[in-house]
Design an enzyme around this catalytic site. Sequence first.
Site, PDB file in Angstrom:
ATOM      1  N   CYS A  34       0.812  -1.232   0.000  1.00 32.98           N
ATOM      2  CA  CYS A  34       0.000   0.000   0.000  1.00 32.98           C
ATOM      3  C   CYS A  34       0.840   1.275   0.000  1.00 32.98           C
ATOM      4  O   CYS A  34       0.306   2.365  -0.177  1.00 32.98           O
ATOM      5  CB  CYS A  34      -0.910   0.011   1.217  1.00 32.98           C
ATOM      6  SG  CYS A  34       0.050  -0.025   2.730  1.00 32.98           S
ATOM      7  N   CYS A 103      -1.152  -5.291   6.588  1.00 32.62           N
ATOM      8  CA  CYS A 103      -0.886  -4.075   7.370  1.00 32.62           C
ATOM      9  C   CYS A 103      -0.131  -4.422   8.655  1.00 32.62           C
ATOM     10  O   CYS A 103       0.661  -3.612   9.144  1.00 32.62           O
ATOM     11  CB  CYS A 103      -2.188  -3.375   7.725  1.00 32.62           C
ATOM     12  SG  CYS A 103      -3.256  -3.135   6.299  1.00 32.62           S
TER      13      CYS A 103
END
Length: 135
Positions: A34, A103
């Site tokens: 990301c 994440c």
Amino acid sequence: MQYTEKVMDHFQHPRNMGQIENPSGVGEVGNAVCGDIMRIYLTVENNVITDIKFQTYGCGAAVATTSQLTEMVKGKTLEEALKITNADVAKELGGLPPVKLHCSNLAADALKVAIENYQQNLKQEKESVKNAESR
Ligand code: FES
């Protein structure tokens, strides 16, 4: 997307967010998936993590997992801290949505880099003491 209550709590009230002045080690990593960034600061005394703080541009899941990780490693030896995996952190939070699992890598990866940075600093310190003594 469904987050557990514990994830929401850590996201809304992150523990140990911020910066340490004169840290023993700092680790910064980017997430290839990301593009977000995580930085972890450590204070290490006698091989034990006595303080840890983080700053991030990551998403809510990154904030929650890092907040949880900081709580899990404070007071642990470096070896113990390195054994804590992303899966351990996600489990402690009651799980993460699969799309958000990447994440949680930010926290563990930045911690690893911060510990390596500390070990390098320590080595340099020892060498400069040795050099000073041999003069
Ligand atoms: S989407 Fe980037 S850290 Fe979660």
